[in-house]
Design an enzyme around this catalytic site. Structure first.
Site, mmCIF file in Angstrom:
data_model
loop_
_atom_site.group_PDB
_atom_site.id
_atom_site.type_symbol
_atom_site.label_atom_id
_atom_site.label_comp_id
_atom_site.label_asym_id
_atom_site.label_seq_id
_atom_site.Cartn_x
_atom_site.Cartn_y
_atom_site.Cartn_z
ATOM 1 N N LYS A 53 0.117 4.265 -0.241
ATOM 2 C CA LYS A 53 -0.502 5.463 0.348
ATOM 3 C C LYS A 53 -0.261 6.657 -0.586
ATOM 4 O O LYS A 53 -0.238 6.474 -1.797
ATOM 5 C CB LYS A 53 0.031 5.676 1.770
ATOM 6 C CG LYS A 53 -0.082 4.391 2.604
ATOM 7 C CD LYS A 53 0.186 4.562 4.054
ATOM 8 C CE LYS A 53 0.028 3.225 4.758
ATOM 9 N NZ LYS A 53 0.180 3.317 6.199
ATOM 10 N N GLU B 277 -6.450 4.825 8.040
ATOM 11 C CA GLU B 277 -6.220 6.236 7.687
ATOM 12 C C GLU B 277 -7.461 6.838 7.043
ATOM 13 O O GLU B 277 -7.738 8.028 7.206
ATOM 14 C CB GLU B 277 -4.980 6.342 6.787
ATOM 15 C CG GLU B 277 -3.708 6.123 7.602
ATOM 16 C CD GLU B 277 -2.538 5.541 6.843
ATOM 17 O OE1 GLU B 277 -2.558 5.551 5.601
ATOM 18 O OE2 GLU B 277 -1.592 5.064 7.504
ATOM 19 N N GLY C 108 5.264 1.410 4.292
ATOM 20 C CA GLY C 108 6.570 2.017 4.003
ATOM 21 C C GLY C 108 7.549 1.087 3.296
ATOM 22 O O GLY C 108 8.249 1.502 2.361
ATOM 23 N N GLY D 236 3.216 2.400 10.689
ATOM 24 C CA GLY D 236 4.208 3.460 10.521
ATOM 25 C C GLY D 236 4.990 3.796 11.775
ATOM 26 O O GLY D 236 5.661 4.827 11.832
ATOM 27 N N ASN E 171 0.875 -1.169 0.000
ATOM 28 C CA ASN E 171 0.000 0.000 0.000
ATOM 29 C C ASN E 171 0.913 1.221 0.000
ATOM 30 O O ASN E 171 1.520 1.531 1.018
ATOM 31 C CB ASN E 171 -0.894 -0.025 1.249
ATOM 32 C CG ASN E 171 -1.701 1.247 1.397
ATOM 33 O OD1 ASN E 171 -1.774 2.075 0.493
ATOM 34 N ND2 ASN E 171 -2.332 1.408 2.565
ATOM 35 N N GLU F 135 -4.834 -4.729 10.771
ATOM 36 C CA GLU F 135 -3.791 -3.711 10.923
ATOM 37 C C GLU F 135 -4.021 -2.944 12.230
ATOM 38 O O GLU F 135 -4.840 -2.011 12.262
ATOM 39 C CB GLU F 135 -3.834 -2.722 9.757
ATOM 40 C CG GLU F 135 -3.560 -3.337 8.412
ATOM 41 C CD GLU F 135 -3.008 -2.311 7.427
ATOM 42 O OE1 GLU F 135 -1.956 -2.588 6.842
ATOM 43 O OE2 GLU F 135 -3.609 -1.242 7.270
ATOM 44 N N HIS G 261 -9.246 1.283 5.271
ATOM 45 C CA HIS G 261 -7.948 1.468 5.923
ATOM 46 C C HIS G 261 -8.128 2.441 7.088
ATOM 47 O O HIS G 261 -8.919 3.380 7.008
ATOM 48 C CB HIS G 261 -6.925 2.015 4.913
ATOM 49 C CG HIS G 261 -5.533 1.975 5.448
ATOM 50 N ND1 HIS G 261 -5.063 2.916 6.348
ATOM 51 C CD2 HIS G 261 -4.523 1.098 5.249
ATOM 52 C CE1 HIS G 261 -3.818 2.600 6.672
ATOM 53 N NE2 HIS G 261 -3.464 1.506 6.026
#
Ligand code: 13P
Length: 253
Positions: free
Chosen positions: A14, A102, A237, A176, A12, A170, A100
């Site tokens: 992002k 986020e 990441g 992160g 992902n 997750e 997600h």
């Protein structure tokens, strides 16, 4: 022990990536996969939408699939800035991430919204990667299973199958941050998710891929991917470069 389902290693990206570097990284990854031969896992990259067309060209002839990071519940209409599952299918995607954390946090998405999006993904003939996970505060209050259980109930639509749905666990506090739950904690949550999926979707729940996400990197991927009921990873990441992502793919290849 249940038979292992074919793992999925998903990146992902992002809101990261510009065209030429992104193409370079994906071509490098495709090259490494080609040398490896027939991979024993599925590999997916979910870039920002502007990269779908250039990366579709870059993955041509490889076994790397492309996915979207979110979609609107409607197929089309007056929704400025949004993209539909049908559009992502049209752009060459095979998967769409929905729910997600986020999106849930930054855009106020409820599990109800996530469910509608997952239905849209299915309607478009794509696979939904539906994300769930507790916050650090919820974990401290020992509410992990209650929170994840409620998110599963409310976010997964009827008609989920092993083919059209992937669940990604997750933990929000692990995203992160470089922190990960212990292997025992991951195994416990994944066993819980598996049981829930089997209860609701029967044999489809048994074969549904359950991914772990949150600070997955080369150094912890071997241990995490070996756990029962962990059928792959959703990587943030460490999916941005082939150098970081390839060793994670290799744990399941
Ligand atoms: P990191 O791997 O950067 O922690 O991100 C995980 C994630 O949110 C993937 O969807």
């Amino acid at each position: 022990m249940a038979a292992k389902v074919r793992p999925l290693i998903a990146g992902n990206w992002k809101m990261n990536g510009l065209k030429s570097a992104a193409q370079r990284e994906v071509k490098k990854l495709a090259g490494r996969m080609r040398k490896q031969g027939r991979p024993g896992c599925d590999v997916l990259v979910c870039p920002p939408a502007h990269l779908l067309a250039p990366l579709l060209a870059a993955v041509k002839g490889s076994r790397i699939a492309l996915g979207g990071q979110d979609c609107h519940a409607a197929a089309s209409g007056a929704h400025t800035g949004d993209i539909s599952a049908e559009m992502l299918a049209d752009a060459g995607c095979g998967y769409v991430i929905v729910g997600h954390s986020e999106r849930r946090a930054d855009h106020g998405e409820s599990s109800r919204n996530v469910r509608a999006k997952a239905e849209a993904v299915h309607r478009a003939g794509l696979r939904a990667i539906i994300c769930v996970g507790e916050t650090g505060a919820e974990r401290k209050r020992r509410q992990t299973l209650a929170v994840v259980g409620k998110q599963l109930t409310d976010s997964l639509p009827k008609g989920c199958t092993a083919r059209n749905t992937v669940v990604a666990y997750e933990p929000v506090w692990a995203i992160g941050t470089g922190l990960t739950p212990t292997a025992d904690d991951v195994a416990q949550v994944h066993a819980f998710i598996r049981a829930r999926m089997q209860r609701r979707f029967r044999e489809h729940g048994a074969g549904m891929r359950l991914l772990y996400g949150g600070s997955v990197k080369a150094s912890n991927a071997v241990e995490l991917m070996a756990l029962e009921n962990v059928d792959g990873a959703l990587v943030g990441g460490a999916s941005l470069t082939a150098t970081d992502f390839w060793p994670i793919v290799q744990t399941s290849i």
